[in-house]
Design a protein around this motif. Structure first.
Motif, mmCIF file in Angstrom:
data_model
loop_
_atom_site.group_PDB
_atom_site.id
_atom_site.type_symbol
_atom_site.label_atom_id
_atom_site.label_comp_id
_atom_site.label_asym_id
_atom_site.label_seq_id
_atom_site.Cartn_x
_atom_site.Cartn_y
_atom_site.Cartn_z
ATOM 1 N N TYR A 184 -13.676 10.211 5.049
ATOM 2 C CA TYR A 184 -12.563 9.636 5.795
ATOM 3 C C TYR A 184 -12.708 9.917 7.289
ATOM 4 C CZ TYR A 184 -7.741 8.374 6.905
ATOM 5 O OH TYR A 184 -6.624 7.780 7.418
ATOM 6 N N VAL A 185 -12.500 8.893 8.088
ATOM 7 C CA VAL A 185 -12.557 9.016 9.540
ATOM 8 C C VAL A 185 -11.130 8.937 10.064
ATOM 9 C CG1 VAL A 185 -13.420 7.995 11.686
ATOM 10 C CG2 VAL A 185 -14.821 7.908 9.594
ATOM 11 N N THR A 186 -10.696 9.953 10.793
ATOM 12 C CA THR A 186 -9.334 9.948 11.346
ATOM 13 C C THR A 186 -9.275 9.085 12.599
ATOM 14 O OG1 THR A 186 -9.657 11.871 12.779
ATOM 15 C CG2 THR A 186 -8.945 12.300 10.497
ATOM 16 N N ALA A 187 -8.069 8.703 12.964
ATOM 17 C CA ALA A 187 -7.866 7.893 14.174
ATOM 18 C C ALA A 187 -8.312 8.650 15.417
ATOM 19 C CB ALA A 187 -6.404 7.490 14.287
ATOM 20 N N GLN B 136 -10.988 0.231 10.300
ATOM 21 C CA GLN B 136 -11.825 -0.616 9.453
ATOM 22 C C GLN B 136 -12.042 -0.078 8.042
ATOM 23 O OE1 GLN B 136 -12.667 -3.685 10.272
ATOM 24 N NE2 GLN B 136 -11.516 -3.298 12.142
ATOM 25 N N GLN B 137 -11.600 1.139 7.762
ATOM 26 C CA GLN B 137 -11.777 1.715 6.428
ATOM 27 C C GLN B 137 -10.986 0.911 5.399
ATOM 28 O OE1 GLN B 137 -12.178 6.363 6.752
ATOM 29 N NE2 GLN B 137 -10.576 5.645 8.155
ATOM 30 N N ASP B 138 -11.583 0.688 4.247
ATOM 31 C CA ASP B 138 -10.923 -0.091 3.186
ATOM 32 C C ASP B 138 -9.567 0.491 2.807
ATOM 33 O OD1 ASP B 138 -12.976 -1.926 3.084
ATOM 34 O OD2 ASP B 138 -13.990 -0.949 1.401
ATOM 35 N N VAL B 139 -9.472 1.823 2.701
ATOM 36 C CA VAL B 139 -8.206 2.432 2.285
ATOM 37 C C VAL B 139 -7.119 2.219 3.337
ATOM 38 C CG1 VAL B 139 -9.197 4.117 0.690
ATOM 39 C CG2 VAL B 139 -8.880 4.743 3.118
ATOM 40 N N GLU B 140 -7.493 2.188 4.598
ATOM 41 C CA GLU B 140 -6.505 1.941 5.657
ATOM 42 C C GLU B 140 -6.095 0.477 5.704
ATOM 43 O OE1 GLU B 140 -4.687 3.999 7.328
ATOM 44 O OE2 GLU B 140 -5.733 5.709 6.466
ATOM 45 N N ARG B 141 -7.044 -0.411 5.540
ATOM 46 C CA ARG B 141 -6.707 -1.849 5.514
ATOM 47 C C ARG B 141 -5.789 -2.152 4.336
ATOM 48 N NH1 ARG B 141 -12.409 -3.250 6.817
ATOM 49 N NH2 ARG B 141 -12.557 -3.923 4.678
ATOM 50 N N ASP B 142 -6.088 -1.569 3.180
ATOM 51 C CA ASP B 142 -5.255 -1.760 1.996
ATOM 52 C C ASP B 142 -3.839 -1.218 2.230
ATOM 53 O OD1 ASP B 142 -4.769 -2.203 -0.987
ATOM 54 O OD2 ASP B 142 -4.471 -0.040 -0.811
ATOM 55 N N ALA B 143 -3.728 -0.030 2.800
ATOM 56 C CA ALA B 143 -2.408 0.575 3.051
ATOM 57 C C ALA B 143 -1.612 -0.252 4.062
ATOM 58 C CB ALA B 143 -2.564 2.014 3.527
#
Length: 177
Positions: free
Chosen positions: A137-140, A149-156
């Motif tokens: 995981y890459v933090t802001a 661009q992380q899939d988990v962030e786009r999904d959330a």
């Protein structure tokens, strides 16, 4: 944004504010209580909506910097930034605003802040679905572009953007103390 729906929610909060004020509760404590009540109801509704099985308690944190909230996959808990996640402050300010453009801005900010709860609950759901296992995981703070661009962030964010439904508002209005 459905102004009428938000206005109805703001009126319910204003009525609760007046009720608490009549009880002699101090102004700042009233706002804290209103924010906690609204966040609790949002958490309860979306906890059920997402079908979460584990307990994912939430609480305020004073040390989150610019982050609105974080999900901790070790403690299975959500921390919300006390300084930022105060949706009632904006919703009540919007209710009192006469300028329609400013009213809409206040309401929009209140709803955006409230949606942070849903965003973090979506991360809890992702955790239960195994989507966070092995994730680097890459933090802001590390790299905002890669974070976004992380899939988990786009999904959330996608899930969060659809949270303010008629069913949710009905639930809050029917359960607001």
């Amino acid at each position: 944004m459905n102004i009428e729906r938000i206005n109805t929610l703001a009126i319910a909060m204003d009525n609760r504010y007046k009720e608490l004020k009549q009880q002699g509760i101090r102004f700042t404590m009233i706002y804290d209580k209103l924010n906690s009540e609204l966040i609790n109801l949002t958490h309860e509704y979306y906890y059920k909506e997402l079908g979460l099985e584990e307990s994912h308690p939430w609480g305020f944190d004073y040390n989150l910097g610019d982050n609105g909230g974080v999900y901790d996959d070790v403690s299975k808990s959500i921390s919300l930034n006390y300084e930022i996640i105060r949706p009632v402050d904006y919703l009540l300010a919007g209710l009192d605003e006469k300028d329609e453009h400013k009213k809409e801005q206040y309401y929009d900010m209140g709803i955006q802040l409230l949606s942070s709860v849903v965003h973090e609950l979506r991360h809890a759901w992702q955790d239960e679905m195994g989507m966070l296992v092995g994730l680097t995981y890459v933090t802001a703070e590390e790299d905002f572009e890669r974070y976004q661009q992380q899939d988990v962030e786009r999904d959330a964010r996608r899930y969060q953007s659809k949270f303010f439904t008629e069913e949710y508002v009905e639930f809050v209005l029917n359960n607001y103390k």
